[in-house]
Design a protein around this motif. Structure first.
Motif, PDB file in Angstrom:
ATOM      1  N   ALA A  79       0.818  -1.207   0.000  1.00  0.00           N
ATOM      2  CA  ALA A  79       0.000   0.000   0.000  1.00  0.00           C
ATOM      3  C   ALA A  79       0.853   1.259   0.000  1.00  0.00           C
ATOM      4  CB  ALA A  79      -0.932   0.001   1.208  1.00  0.00           C
ATOM      5  N   PHE A  80       2.038   1.178   0.610  1.00  0.00           N
ATOM      6  CA  PHE A  80       2.914   2.351   0.689  1.00  0.00           C
ATOM      7  C   PHE A  80       3.923   2.402  -0.459  1.00  0.00           C
ATOM      8  CE2 PHE A  80       1.452   2.031   5.091  1.00  0.00           C
ATOM      9  CZ  PHE A  80       1.072   3.343   5.316  1.00  0.00           C
ATOM     10  N   GLN A  84       1.679   3.232  -6.274  1.00  0.00           N
ATOM     11  CA  GLN A  84       0.271   2.994  -6.014  1.00  0.00           C
ATOM     12  C   GLN A  84      -0.533   4.286  -6.117  1.00  0.00           C
ATOM     13  OE1 GLN A  84      -0.971   0.194  -5.905  1.00  0.00           O
ATOM     14  NE2 GLN A  84       0.477  -1.282  -5.080  1.00  0.00           N
ATOM     15  N   ARG A  89      -3.981   2.478  -2.437  1.00  0.00           N
ATOM     16  CA  ARG A  89      -3.352   2.600  -1.120  1.00  0.00           C
ATOM     17  C   ARG A  89      -4.368   2.341  -0.015  1.00  0.00           C
ATOM     18  NH1 ARG A  89       1.741   5.095  -1.207  1.00  0.00           N
ATOM     19  NH2 ARG A  89       2.149   6.281  -3.107  1.00  0.00           N
TER      20      ARG A  89
END
Length: 210
Positions: A79-80, A84, A89
Motif C-alpha cells: 500500500a505504501f 500505487q 493505497r
C-alpha cells in the motif's frame, strides 16, 4: 511494406501501446515482490497445516495467526509503494490492517472454537478476494484476468468456511491446507507473469537500440 518517417513511426508505436524509447514503463497493478511473497507464505502455510504431525485448535490458530500477520504486513508494504494510486493505497491498507488484526486475534487465542477460527479464516479469504477483484478491474488484459480469477477463488473459499455447517477440526485443516496450496501456487505463477510482463514493456537502453 510502406516505410514511414521516423516521427510517424513513433506515433504508430505509441498508438499500438508500445512505450517509446526513454519513456518509463507503466507500473504493474501490484508489485512483483508483494504477489510473490503472498504466494510463497500462503504455500508454506498450506504445507505446514497439512504435514504438522498433530493438529489441535491452538496449533492451527497459531499457524493461521502467523500467516495472517505476514500477509497483512505484505499488503501494508504494498500500500505504501510509490507506484500505487490513492484508491489502491486505501484498499490495500485497510485489508492489510484487518489481516493483522485477525492474526493478532488468532495468536492471542481468541479463537476458542472451530467455528470462530473458521470464521476468521473465511473473512480473511473474503477480504483478500475483494481486494484482488477491485484491483483487477483497475488493470487490463492478462493481469485483470489473473487478479479477478484469484479474487473469485478466494471469495468462494471464504464463503465455504463461513457457510459450512458443523465444520470439524479435521475438515477445516484439510480445507485450509488444500485451498492455501492451490491459491498460493496460483499467486506465485501470477507473480512471474507480472515479472515477465514488466520485462516485456521495459524500454531498451541506448546500447540495445544501436
Amino acid at each position: 511494406m510502406t516505410t514511414f518517417p521516423w516521427h510517424h513511426r513513433g506515433k504508430r508505436q505509441s498508438a499500438a501501446g508500445t512505450a517509446p524509447a526513454g519513456a518509463a514503463p507503466k507500473p504493474a497493478v501490484e508489485p512483483f515482490w508483494q504477489v510473490l511473497g503472498l504466494g510463497l507464505i500462503t504455500v508454506l502455510f498450506g504445507i505446514a497445516v497439512l504435514v504438522w504431525p498433530s493438529h489441535t485448535l491452538h496449533l492451527v490458530g497459531a499457524l493461521v495467526g502467523i500467516w495472517l500477520l505476514v500477509a497483512g504486513a505484505l499488503r501494508l508494504m504494498g500500500a505504501f509503494g510509490h507506484n500505487q494510486t490513492a484508491g489502491r493505497r486505501v484498499l490495500l491498507g485497510v485489508v492489510g490492517v484487518l489481516l493483522l488484526v485477525g492474526g493478532v486475534a488468532c495468536l492471542r487465542n481468541v479463537a476458542t472454537g472451530v467455528v470462530v477460527l473458521a470464521s476468521i479464516i473465511g473473512l480473511a479469504w473474503l477480504l483478500s478476494g475483494i481486494a484482488e477483484i477491485v484491483v483487477g478491474f483497475l488493470a487490463r488484459g492478462t493481469v485483470r484476468a489473473w487478479l479477478v480469477t484469484l479474487g473469485v477463488a478466494s471469495l468462494l473459499v471464504g464463503l465455504a468456511f463461513l457457510v459450512w455447517p458443523g465444520l470439524s477440526l479435521g475438515t477445516m485443516v484439510l480445507l485450509t491446507g488444500i485451498t492455501a496450496l492451490i491459491i498460493g501456487a496460483a499467486e506465485v505463477a501470477f507473480a512471474f507473469q507480472l515479472k515477465k510482463g514488466s520485462a516485456a514493456v521495459r524500454p531498451a537502453s541506448p546500447a540495445e537500440q544501436q
